[in-house]
Design a protein around this motif. Structure first.
Motif, PDB file in Angstrom:
ATOM      1  N   HIS A  54       0.850  -1.195   0.000  1.00 42.73           N
ATOM      2  CA  HIS A  54       0.000   0.000   0.000  1.00 42.73           C
ATOM      3  C   HIS A  54       0.883   1.241   0.000  1.00 42.73           C
ATOM      4  O   HIS A  54       2.039   1.193   0.407  1.00 42.73           O
ATOM      5  N   SER A  55       0.294   2.342  -0.414  1.00 38.39           N
ATOM      6  CA  SER A  55       1.064   3.585  -0.394  1.00 38.39           C
ATOM      7  C   SER A  55       1.455   3.903   1.046  1.00 38.39           C
ATOM      8  O   SER A  55       0.781   3.512   2.003  1.00 38.39           O
ATOM      9  N   LEU A  56       2.541   4.617   1.182  1.00 34.86           N
ATOM     10  CA  LEU A  56       3.022   4.988   2.506  1.00 34.86           C
ATOM     11  C   LEU A  56       1.995   5.850   3.232  1.00 34.86           C
ATOM     12  O   LEU A  56       1.768   5.689   4.430  1.00 34.86           O
ATOM     13  N   SER A  57       1.336   6.731   2.509  1.00 33.99           N
ATOM     14  CA  SER A  57       0.311   7.570   3.140  1.00 33.99           C
ATOM     15  C   SER A  57      -0.859   6.734   3.652  1.00 33.99           C
ATOM     16  O   SER A  57      -1.340   6.953   4.772  1.00 33.99           O
ATOM     17  N   ASN A  58      -1.320   5.775   2.865  1.00 35.55           N
ATOM     18  CA  ASN A  58      -2.398   4.896   3.340  1.00 35.55           C
ATOM     19  C   ASN A  58      -1.944   4.070   4.542  1.00 35.55           C
ATOM     20  O   ASN A  58      -2.707   3.845   5.480  1.00 35.55           O
ATOM     21  N   THR A  59      -0.711   3.648   4.501  1.00 38.04           N
ATOM     22  CA  THR A  59      -0.143   2.886   5.613  1.00 38.04           C
ATOM     23  C   THR A  59      -0.093   3.730   6.879  1.00 38.04           C
ATOM     24  O   THR A  59      -0.490   3.272   7.962  1.00 38.04           O
ATOM     25  N   ILE A  60       0.375   4.959   6.745  1.00 41.25           N
ATOM     26  CA  ILE A  60       0.453   5.859   7.898  1.00 41.25           C
ATOM     27  C   ILE A  60      -0.950   6.151   8.430  1.00 41.25           C
ATOM     28  O   ILE A  60      -1.182   6.132   9.647  1.00 41.25           O
ATOM     29  N   LEU A  61      -1.889   6.404   7.523  1.00 39.14           N
ATOM     30  CA  LEU A  61      -3.250   6.700   7.946  1.00 39.14           C
ATOM     31  C   LEU A  61      -3.873   5.517   8.700  1.00 39.14           C
ATOM     32  O   LEU A  61      -4.516   5.711   9.736  1.00 39.14           O
ATOM     33  N   SER A  62      -3.659   4.317   8.208  1.00 36.94           N
ATOM     34  CA  SER A  62      -4.164   3.128   8.914  1.00 36.94           C
ATOM     35  C   SER A  62      -3.549   3.017  10.307  1.00 36.94           C
ATOM     36  O   SER A  62      -4.230   2.714  11.287  1.00 36.94           O
ATOM     37  N   TYR A  63      -2.258   3.284  10.381  1.00 36.34           N
ATOM     38  CA  TYR A  63      -1.526   3.234  11.658  1.00 36.34           C
ATOM     39  C   TYR A  63      -2.070   4.274  12.632  1.00 36.34           C
ATOM     40  O   TYR A  63      -2.390   3.960  13.775  1.00 36.34           O
ATOM     41  N   THR A  64      -2.205   5.512  12.176  1.00 34.19           N
ATOM     42  CA  THR A  64      -2.654   6.568  13.090  1.00 34.19           C
ATOM     43  C   THR A  64      -4.129   6.406  13.460  1.00 34.19           C
ATOM     44  O   THR A  64      -4.515   6.713  14.587  1.00 34.19           O
ATOM     45  N   ASP A  65      -4.940   5.915  12.534  1.00 34.12           N
ATOM     46  CA  ASP A  65      -6.341   5.635  12.878  1.00 34.12           C
ATOM     47  C   ASP A  65      -6.419   4.568  13.975  1.00 34.12           C
ATOM     48  O   ASP A  65      -7.214   4.689  14.913  1.00 34.12           O
ATOM     49  N   ALA A  66      -5.588   3.548  13.849  1.00 33.10           N
ATOM     50  CA  ALA A  66      -5.571   2.486  14.870  1.00 33.10           C
ATOM     51  C   ALA A  66      -5.087   3.037  16.211  1.00 33.10           C
ATOM     52  O   ALA A  66      -5.629   2.697  17.266  1.00 33.10           O
ATOM     53  N   LEU A  67      -4.064   3.895  16.180  1.00 31.34           N
ATOM     54  CA  LEU A  67      -3.583   4.503  17.427  1.00 31.34           C
ATOM     55  C   LEU A  67      -4.648   5.384  18.064  1.00 31.34           C
ATOM     56  O   LEU A  67      -4.829   5.374  19.289  1.00 31.34           O
ATOM     57  N   ASN A  68      -5.354   6.147  17.253  1.00 32.47           N
ATOM     58  CA  ASN A  68      -6.423   7.003  17.780  1.00 32.47           C
ATOM     59  C   ASN A  68      -7.562   6.195  18.392  1.00 32.47           C
ATOM     60  O   ASN A  68      -8.247   6.685  19.286  1.00 32.47           O
ATOM     61  N   ALA A  69      -7.760   4.977  17.910  1.00 35.92           N
ATOM     62  CA  ALA A  69      -8.855   4.137  18.401  1.00 35.92           C
ATOM     63  C   ALA A  69      -8.527   3.434  19.720  1.00 35.92           C
ATOM     64  O   ALA A  69      -9.418   2.838  20.341  1.00 35.92           O
ATOM     65  N   LEU A  70      -7.269   3.488  20.159  1.00 38.03           N
ATOM     66  CA  LEU A  70      -6.897   2.828  21.407  1.00 38.03           C
ATOM     67  C   LEU A  70      -7.542   3.525  22.599  1.00 38.03           C
ATOM     68  O   LEU A  70      -7.897   4.703  22.543  1.00 38.03           O
TER      69      LEU A  70
END
Length: 144
Positions: A54-70
């Motif tokens: 996946h694009s790096l931006s999509n990867t980062i967005l998935s990562y930060t969305d998951a962190l925000n959901a903690l």
């Protein structure tokens, strides 16, 4: 029992209850910090490999969305705030990574590629912010 002794015993009981509550809060905060850091470690490993497909931006967005959901509800405010700053630093990185939607590979390899582009100066500033905010998390963790 005279009134003063009853008052002393009552006051002492309140102090004990307060101490136990504070100890319980500290244990909850420590457990929250440990849980968030363990989850970040797992999510970080996923992030590092996700950019192979996946694009790096999509990867980062998935990562930060998951962190925000903690669940940060039992974490000390200083830790939650520091972690929010770290998430923001990752999201800011997308100002650069959005320019490279076709780059693929392990995240650190993709970062190395971006370091050689015309955006290298800005990229290094955003990367430094990611590391600086992580340092803040480590410092706040050590205070708790």
């Amino acid at each position: 029992m005279n009134i003063d002794l009853k008052h002393i015993i009552f006051s002492f009981s309140l102090v004990l209850i307060s101490c136990n509550t504070q100890k319980s809060d500290v244990l909850k905060q420590t457990a929250c910090i440990d849980t968030i850091l363990k989850q970040d470690d797992s999510l970080g490993r996923i992030r590092n490999d996700a950019s192979k497909e996946h694009s790096l931006s999509n990867t980062i967005l998935s990562y930060t969305d998951a962190l925000n959901a903690l669940d940060y509800s039992n974490c000390p405010e200083s830790f939650s705030s520091a972690f929010k700053g770290h998430i923001d630093a990752w999201n800011n990185m997308m100002l650069i990574t959005n320019k490279y939607p076709t780059l693929r590979g392990e995240m650190h390899d993709v970062f190395d590629s971006i370091k050689t582009t015309k955006d290298s100066v800005a990229f290094k500033i955003f990367l430094k912010d990611i590391w600086d905010t992580w340092d803040t998390i480590e410092k706040v963790k050590s205070l708790n």
